[in-house]
Design an enzyme around this catalytic site. Structure first.
Site, PDB file in Angstrom:
ATOM      1  N   CYS A 287      29.506  26.040   1.486  1.00  0.00           N
ATOM      2  CA  CYS A 287      28.414  26.979   1.243  1.00  0.00           C
ATOM      3  C   CYS A 287      28.832  28.436   1.396  1.00  0.00           C
ATOM      4  O   CYS A 287      28.188  29.331   0.865  1.00  0.00           O
ATOM      5  CB  CYS A 287      27.240  26.671   2.179  1.00  0.00           C
ATOM      6  SG  CYS A 287      26.588  25.005   1.992  1.00  0.00           S
TER       7      CYS A 287
ATOM      8  N   HIS B 174      22.723  32.852   2.611  1.00  0.00           N
ATOM      9  CA  HIS B 174      22.831  31.515   2.041  1.00  0.00           C
ATOM     10  C   HIS B 174      21.475  30.824   2.134  1.00  0.00           C
ATOM     11  O   HIS B 174      20.811  30.867   3.174  1.00  0.00           O
ATOM     12  CB  HIS B 174      23.888  30.714   2.797  1.00  0.00           C
ATOM     13  CG  HIS B 174      23.916  29.267   2.465  1.00  0.00           C
ATOM     14  ND1 HIS B 174      23.932  28.793   1.165  1.00  0.00           N
ATOM     15  CD2 HIS B 174      23.923  28.162   3.259  1.00  0.00           C
ATOM     16  CE1 HIS B 174      23.955  27.478   1.174  1.00  0.00           C
ATOM     17  NE2 HIS B 174      23.948  27.056   2.431  1.00  0.00           N
TER      18      HIS B 174
ATOM     19  N   ASN C 173      19.222  24.068  -1.510  1.00  0.00           N
ATOM     20  CA  ASN C 173      20.555  24.490  -1.097  1.00  0.00           C
ATOM     21  C   ASN C 173      21.538  24.144  -2.209  1.00  0.00           C
ATOM     22  O   ASN C 173      21.843  22.974  -2.425  1.00  0.00           O
ATOM     23  CB  ASN C 173      20.932  23.786   0.209  1.00  0.00           C
ATOM     24  CG  ASN C 173      22.294  24.208   0.739  1.00  0.00           C
ATOM     25  OD1 ASN C 173      23.067  24.874   0.048  1.00  0.00           O
ATOM     26  ND2 ASN C 173      22.592  23.814   1.964  1.00  0.00           N
TER      27      ASN C 173
END
Length: 325
Positions: free
Chosen positions: A115, A252, A282
């Site tokens: 990520c 994020h 996500n």
């Protein structure tokens, strides 16, 4: 005397057409729209079509960024793709993007920091540009992360989606007295002792398979806010700026509670925090550039704004980059 900086020339994004809502997931796994929204703030996610690969998403986002910048593939001499889900073990997804853009020049490679990949990619491109190894870099975060999911595991399958976002950076020399532009400071961190808190149980060397995502959710949450704020403060310290100077915080997009917690710990008002986790879920390395593309596209982020990018992912890896737009 001049200062070399990597400035942002354009951004772009791409999302697969298929949208899967929480209600649709609730038909196949023991969950509900209320349960998902309360815990992570996600309402829906995009899922790549059969035969639609990470390099396809990345190429579409790259073309959008080139259009936004008024450039062509001939103007690019470095491509970095941040991804955990490349089309193949090798070649790198970045070389496939290079091919699909019709490029025979420059160089291309992938970055794997899960990520945090896009922030790592931006920081890597900044170093290459400042060292004169390239003039313009195309940095892409792209994932078909849903292909790593066990769709019977409600603790992970509700969290992720697919997509791609891209940014074009250009090396410029700023003369004394010119306003600050581009990437001002960055900080990267990792700690492999936490690998088993968020990982995929497969790989070419271990099982010969892609594997599925496994996560110790409470442990990830426990570490996230502290690590996020630590790296943001470090980046600000390097730059001589403070939290009050920030116009926008683009974190994020993993979990609304983590984003809210980090914003509160930093003392940032919610209106300065860009949040797209509700509509994108996500998307791993794609989440930061997707959120950036939304905020630039709707006019929130504009020239002269001070923007902090931040991400944390499996490994653990985490990092931040401060950019004067």
């Amino acid at each position: 005397m001049t200062r070399v900086r990597s400035i942002v020339r354009g951004v772009g994004s791409y999302l697969p057409q298929k949208i899967v809502t929480n209600a649709e997931l609730a038909k196949t796994v023991d969950t509900s729209d209320e349960w998902i929204q309360q815990r992570v703030g996600i309402k829906e996610r995009h899922v790549a079509a059969e035969g639609e690969f990470t390099s396809d998403l990345a190429t579409a986002a790259a073309r959008a960024a080139l259009d936004n910048a008024g450039l062509t593939p001939d103007d690019i001499d470095l491509i970095i793709v941040a991804t955990t889900t490349p089309d193949y073990t090798f070649p790198a997804a970045a070389t496939l993007v290079q091919m699909k853009l019709g490029m025979h020049h420059g160089f291309a490679f992938d970055v794997q920091a899960v990520c945090s990949g896009f922030v790592y990619g931006v920081t890597t491109a900044d170093s290459y540009l400042k060292n004169g190894l390239a003039k313009r870099a195309l940095v892409i975060g792209a994932e078909t992360f849903t292909r790593l999911l066990d769709w019977t595991d409600r603790t992970t399958c509700v969290l992720f989606g697919d997509g791609a976002g891209a940014m074009i950076l250009e090396r410029v020399e700023l003369a004394d007295g010119e306003p600050e532009r581009g990437i001002i400071a960055s900080a990267l961190r990792s700690d492999g002792h936490h690998w088993d808190k968020l990982y995929v149980d497969g790989g070419p060397s271990s099982t010969g398979t892609a594997g599925h995502v496994h996560m110790q959710g409470p442990e990830v949450f426990r570490h996230a806010v502290g690590k996020i704020t630590d790296v943001v403060y470090k980046t600000l310290e390097q730059s001589g700026h403070t939290v009050d100077d920030l116009d926008w915080f683009v974190p994020h997009q993993a979990n609304k509670r983590i984003i809210d917690g980090a914003g509160q710990k930093l003392g940032l008002p919610p209106e300065k925090v860009v949040m797209t986790v509700d509509i994108h879920a996500n998307t791993s390395a794609a989440s930061v550039p997707l959120a950036l593309s939304v905020a630039v596209g709707d006019g929130r982020i504009k020239q002269g704004d001070l923007v902090m990018l931040e991400a944390m992912g499996g490994g653990f890896t985490w990092g931040a980059s401060l950019i004067r737009w």
